[in-house]
Motif scaffolding. Structure first.
Motif, PDB file in Angstrom:
ATOM      1  N   GLY A 140      46.350  41.552  39.718  1.00 24.85           N
ATOM      2  CA  GLY A 140      46.620  40.363  38.929  1.00 24.85           C
ATOM      3  C   GLY A 140      47.986  39.773  39.222  1.00 24.85           C
ATOM      4  N   ALA A 141      48.975  40.659  39.476  1.00 23.61           N
ATOM      5  CA  ALA A 141      50.307  40.182  39.818  1.00 23.61           C
ATOM      6  C   ALA A 141      50.292  39.432  41.146  1.00 23.61           C
ATOM      7  CB  ALA A 141      51.280  41.362  39.892  1.00 23.61           C
ATOM      8  N   MET A 322      45.709  37.309  33.267  1.00 23.65           N
ATOM      9  CA  MET A 322      44.972  38.319  34.010  1.00 23.65           C
ATOM     10  C   MET A 322      45.821  39.561  34.214  1.00 23.65           C
ATOM     11  SD  MET A 322      43.014  38.032  37.678  1.00 23.65           S
ATOM     12  CE  MET A 322      42.177  39.479  38.354  1.00 23.65           C
ATOM     13  N   LEU A 323      47.087  39.375  34.531  1.00 26.85           N
ATOM     14  CA  LEU A 323      48.007  40.506  34.690  1.00 26.85           C
ATOM     15  C   LEU A 323      48.134  41.286  33.388  1.00 26.85           C
ATOM     16  CD1 LEU A 323      50.190  42.119  36.183  1.00 26.85           C
ATOM     17  CD2 LEU A 323      51.818  40.324  35.569  1.00 26.85           C
ATOM     18  N   ALA A 324      48.333  40.565  32.276  1.00 31.85           N
ATOM     19  CA  ALA A 324      48.519  41.229  30.984  1.00 31.85           C
ATOM     20  C   ALA A 324      47.268  41.994  30.566  1.00 31.85           C
ATOM     21  CB  ALA A 324      48.896  40.195  29.921  1.00 31.85           C
ATOM     22  N   ALA A 325      46.103  41.377  30.732  1.00 32.20           N
ATOM     23  CA  ALA A 325      44.856  42.036  30.327  1.00 32.20           C
ATOM     24  C   ALA A 325      44.549  43.235  31.220  1.00 32.20           C
ATOM     25  CB  ALA A 325      43.703  41.033  30.374  1.00 32.20           C
ATOM     26  N   SER A 326      44.842  43.127  32.513  1.00 35.12           N
ATOM     27  CA  SER A 326      44.601  44.247  33.425  1.00 35.12           C
ATOM     28  C   SER A 326      45.462  45.445  33.059  1.00 35.12           C
ATOM     29  CB  SER A 326      44.893  43.817  34.868  1.00 35.12           C
ATOM     30  OG  SER A 326      44.044  42.786  35.276  1.00 35.12           O
ATOM     31  N   MET A 327      46.721  45.193  32.748  1.00 34.42           N
ATOM     32  CA  MET A 327      47.645  46.283  32.451  1.00 34.42           C
ATOM     33  C   MET A 327      47.363  46.940  31.102  1.00 34.42           C
ATOM     34  SD  MET A 327      49.699  46.518  35.076  1.00 34.42           S
ATOM     35  CE  MET A 327      51.227  47.277  34.563  1.00 34.42           C
ATOM     36  N   SER A 328      46.732  46.198  30.189  1.00 30.60           N
ATOM     37  CA  SER A 328      46.478  46.745  28.855  1.00 30.60           C
ATOM     38  C   SER A 328      45.117  47.414  28.737  1.00 30.60           C
ATOM     39  CB  SER A 328      46.576  45.629  27.807  1.00 30.60           C
ATOM     40  OG  SER A 328      45.578  44.655  28.017  1.00 30.60           O
ATOM     41  N   GLY A 329      44.379  47.486  29.839  1.00 25.44           N
ATOM     42  CA  GLY A 329      43.021  48.018  29.786  1.00 25.44           C
ATOM     43  C   GLY A 329      42.936  49.441  29.295  1.00 25.44           C
ATOM     44  N   THR A 330      43.901  50.303  29.688  1.00 29.42           N
ATOM     45  CA  THR A 330      43.855  51.700  29.259  1.00 29.42           C
ATOM     46  C   THR A 330      44.110  51.835  27.758  1.00 29.42           C
ATOM     47  OG1 THR A 330      46.169  51.911  29.926  1.00 29.42           O
ATOM     48  CG2 THR A 330      44.503  52.613  31.496  1.00 29.42           C
ATOM     49  N   MET A 380      38.964  37.765  33.172  1.00 29.20           N
ATOM     50  CA  MET A 380      39.030  38.443  34.460  1.00 29.20           C
ATOM     51  C   MET A 380      39.835  39.733  34.369  1.00 29.20           C
ATOM     52  SD  MET A 380      37.326  37.087  36.912  1.00 29.20           S
ATOM     53  CE  MET A 380      36.464  35.572  37.305  1.00 29.20           C
ATOM     54  N   GLY A 381      40.923  39.693  33.619  1.00 32.76           N
ATOM     55  CA  GLY A 381      41.760  40.881  33.481  1.00 32.76           C
ATOM     56  C   GLY A 381      41.058  42.021  32.773  1.00 32.76           C
ATOM     57  N   LEU A 382      40.255  41.701  31.764  1.00 31.86           N
ATOM     58  CA  LEU A 382      39.500  42.742  31.071  1.00 31.86           C
ATOM     59  C   LEU A 382      38.523  43.426  32.035  1.00 31.86           C
ATOM     60  CD1 LEU A 382      38.768  40.966  27.659  1.00 31.86           C
ATOM     61  CD2 LEU A 382      40.327  42.878  28.057  1.00 31.86           C
ATOM     62  N   LEU A 383      37.889  42.653  32.903  1.00 26.26           N
ATOM     63  CA  LEU A 383      36.987  43.242  33.896  1.00 26.26           C
ATOM     64  C   LEU A 383      37.771  44.111  34.894  1.00 26.26           C
ATOM     65  CD1 LEU A 383      34.723  40.164  34.732  1.00 26.26           C
ATOM     66  CD2 LEU A 383      34.242  42.005  33.136  1.00 26.26           C
ATOM     67  N   ALA A 384      38.871  43.579  35.395  1.00 21.95           N
ATOM     68  CA  ALA A 384      39.649  44.290  36.410  1.00 21.95           C
ATOM     69  C   ALA A 384      40.225  45.593  35.880  1.00 21.95           C
ATOM     70  CB  ALA A 384      40.777  43.393  36.918  1.00 21.95           C
ATOM     71  N   SER A 385      40.466  45.670  34.582  1.00 19.73           N
ATOM     72  CA  SER A 385      41.089  46.862  34.007  1.00 19.73           C
ATOM     73  C   SER A 385      40.148  48.064  33.988  1.00 19.73           C
ATOM     74  CB  SER A 385      41.572  46.564  32.582  1.00 19.73           C
ATOM     75  OG  SER A 385      40.471  46.414  31.687  1.00 19.73           O
ATOM     76  N   GLN A 386      38.846  47.844  34.141  1.00 21.12           N
ATOM     77  CA  GLN A 386      37.878  48.929  33.951  1.00 21.12           C
ATOM     78  C   GLN A 386      37.097  49.322  35.204  1.00 21.12           C
ATOM     79  OE1 GLN A 386      37.856  50.402  30.901  1.00 21.12           O
ATOM     80  NE2 GLN A 386      39.470  48.915  30.429  1.00 21.12           N
ATOM     81  N   LEU A 387      36.766  48.358  36.044  1.00 21.24           N
ATOM     82  CA  LEU A 387      35.701  48.593  37.020  1.00 21.24           C
ATOM     83  C   LEU A 387      36.087  49.533  38.145  1.00 21.24           C
ATOM     84  CD1 LEU A 387      34.237  44.982  37.124  1.00 21.24           C
ATOM     85  CD2 LEU A 387      33.338  46.976  35.938  1.00 21.24           C
ATOM     86  N   GLY A 388      37.326  49.473  38.618  1.00 17.84           N
ATOM     87  CA  GLY A 388      37.733  50.385  39.679  1.00 17.84           C
ATOM     88  C   GLY A 388      37.668  51.837  39.239  1.00 17.84           C
ATOM     89  N   ASN A 389      38.109  52.116  38.029  1.00 24.02           N
ATOM     90  CA  ASN A 389      38.076  53.481  37.515  1.00 24.02           C
ATOM     91  C   ASN A 389      36.640  53.949  37.267  1.00 24.02           C
ATOM     92  OD1 ASN A 389      39.355  55.895  36.562  1.00 24.02           O
ATOM     93  ND2 ASN A 389      38.860  55.232  34.475  1.00 24.02           N
TER      94      ASN A 389
END
Length: 542
Positions: A140-141, A322-330, A380-389
């Motif tokens: 996201g960054a 997107m950056l903020a949502a990705s980083m807060s996924g955990t 988009m960030g919410l999706l990115a925070s989960q799918l790779g893991n």
């Protein structure tokens, strides 16, 4: 702190892989001018970059298993740096395609599967979920920094400096490569499935090429194809050919497994429901994201007349959220399951597409456009925070290289198809709307309608209306009639953009169909699984 050193290096590499794609998207108009070409040529270059990555990700993942993931990661970065250097000095669009699309794409195909497997191998349990959240955040960054950095450099200096800077960044990463764990045992005495690699790459390439050219060739009725098949456009026949090649690839993989030889990808992996669901959702996510990130900069630059830096500023809201949502996924995993988070992300993304439709107008939409883009980034960030893991945690250690290849194949195939498909919808809707507009206007003569029809059949371009007006000014068309044609072209541009965004909204709704097998429990409230590492897992963080 020492245990996070690897993440610094791997995360920087992930940032680098995303950066130049976002730079290209905001530099489309400048690239068209610098290389004296058309938007469709730059669209092809962008599509080819992600297509090369998609086509060779499985091969890259297998090479990592054969020669060691850290070694493959390093080799891929070196190839990537060569491509970046060539891109920085490219004198023609063909050299640009060679350096950026092909050489950088091949380097990324080595780097990314190894990167995914190295992250999974370096961290366990909740630390792995955190690591993948950081990786998603750094992606996201890259999307956040790319439009601003690329836009500023393109507007006030030259886009070439971005690629020269990438070479420097690769050298810095290579200097710190010892921070990365070796990444699992190397598989000795394994032959690369060359035929499988060729079949998979060719099948994917033919399908994406057909979709990319559909706006010019036509889907059924031929427009301006290089040839026809039984009187029809070759598009659907090419898609079918790609499907046959992929079917032959599956047969090849089954044959190798039956003979006791190592396939390019173990087809049994597709029996893991969580993996299938994660891959399908990744594909869907990137189809939407890259499709929108192609057409929205076009809207801002061609319709609104913004330069590359101004375009980057307009894209900043989607990048930041997107950056903020990705980083807060955990953190969200403490209260919700990956399935719930992904579904909420899709719902938010669909809402943003509908909102965006209301803001696409000839005049700049201001705050409403910025809020719609910010909402899109949140989804988009919410999706990115989960799918790779989810993808990496669904397989055993020995399968993570292949899972990484599948993961980035899905992502980049979605990216290439998104750019090709949404771009083709844009051009097709533009042509259709323009034809209908001038057909119903008594101010436009039959001669001009006929000439416009010939031009559309030859392949219409998405260009500024000023360019259309200038071309008409040099023709014998009366000024009043020329003004009417330009007016209709401007309206058709907006109609085309709305059709492209609407298509992205439809793909978002379709994404819900792929989420059924994502992990459904809240990790913090579930017991850890006790089965062997090769069995299906119930938590995304183990």
């Amino acid at each position: 702190m020492d245990r996070w050193k690897a993440l610094i290096v791997l995360g920087t590499a992930q940032f680098l892989m995303v950066l130049d794609a976002s730079v290209m998207n905001v530099s489309i108009s400048q690239l068209v001018e610098d290389f004296d070409t058309e938007v469709t040529a730059i669209q092809a270059v962008i599509t080819l970059y992600t297509l090369v990555m998609a086509a060779f990700m499985l091969t890259g993942g297998k090479i990592g298993d054969m020669f060691g993931r850290r070694r493959t990661f390093i080799a891929g970065l070196m190839v990537y740096a060569v491509g970046s250097g060539l891109t920085a000095v490219a004198p023609t669009v063909w050299v640009l395609a060679l350096g950026w699309s092909v050489i950088e794409g091949l380097g990324a195909a080595l780097v990314l599967p190894a990167l995914a497997a190295l992250v999974a191998g370096a961290y366990r349990d909740r630390e792995r979920a955190i690591a993948y959240g950081v990786i998603g955040g750094l992606a996201g960054a890259g999307i956040a920094v790319g439009p601003l950095l690329g836009g500023w450099v393109t507007t006030y200096l030259t886009w070439r400096l971005v690629f020269a800077g990438e070479v420097v960044l690769v050298v810095a990463i290579l200097c710190l490569h010892r921070w990365i764990p070796i990444g699992g045992p190397r598989r000795q005495r394994v032959q690369l499935d060359v035929l499988g690699a060729v079949l998979s790459a060719a099948g994917l390439a033919v399908i994406v090429l057909a979709v990319l050219q559909s706006g010019t060739w036509g889907w059924v009725e031929p427009r301006n194809p290089p040839f026809t098949v039984l009187g029809f456009a070759p598009t659907l026949f090419a898609v079918a050919l790609g499907g046959v090649l992929l079917w032959l690839f599956v047969l090849q993989e089954r044959r190798r497994e039956a003979d006791g030889r190592t396939p390019l990808v173990r087809l049994r992996l597709f029996g893991i429901a969580e993996l299938r669901s994660g891959l399908a959702t990744l594909f869907n996510q990137n189809t939407i994201l890259l499709g929108l990130f192609f057409v929205i900069p076009l809207y801002l630059q061609v319709v609104q007349g913004l330069d590359a830096f101004e375009t980057g500023v307009k894209l900043l809201p989607v990048s930041v959220t997107m950056l903020a949502a990705s980083m807060s996924g955990t953190l969200l995993l403490r209260v919700a399951s990956p399935r719930t988070i992904v579904r909420v992300g899709l719902a938010v993304l669909f809402g943003s597409a509908i909102w965006l439709l209301t803001t696409i107008k000839p005049e700049l939409a201001g705050v409403s456009f910025a809020l719609a883009m910010a909402t899109m980034g949140l989804g988009m960030g919410l999706l990115a925070s989960q799918l790779g893991n989810v993808v990496q945690s669904s397989v055993a250690e020995e399968d993570r290289g292949e899972a990484g290849g599948l993961q980035f194949t899905a992502q980049n195939l979605g990216s290439s198809l998104g750019t090709a498909l949404i771009g083709a919808i844009l051009i097709g809707a533009l042509a259709s709307a323009f034809t209908n507009n001038i057909a119903d206007d008594p101010r436009v003569s039959d001669a001009v309608r006929q000439q416009a029809g010939i031009q559309i059949e030859a392949g219409i371009s998405f260009v500024p209306s000023d360019q259309v007006a200038a071309a008409l000014a040099q023709s014998p068309v009366p000024p009043e009639e020329a003004a009417a044609v330009v007016e209709h072209y401007e309206d058709a541009q907006i109609d085309g953009l709305k059709a492209a965004v609407l298509a992205a909204g439809g793909l978002t709704l379709a994404g819900f169909l792929f989420t059924g097998h994502l992990p459904a429990g809240v990790p913090a409230r579930r017991a850890r699984p006790s089965g062997p590492s090769g069995t299906r897992l119930n938590t995304p963080g183990t």
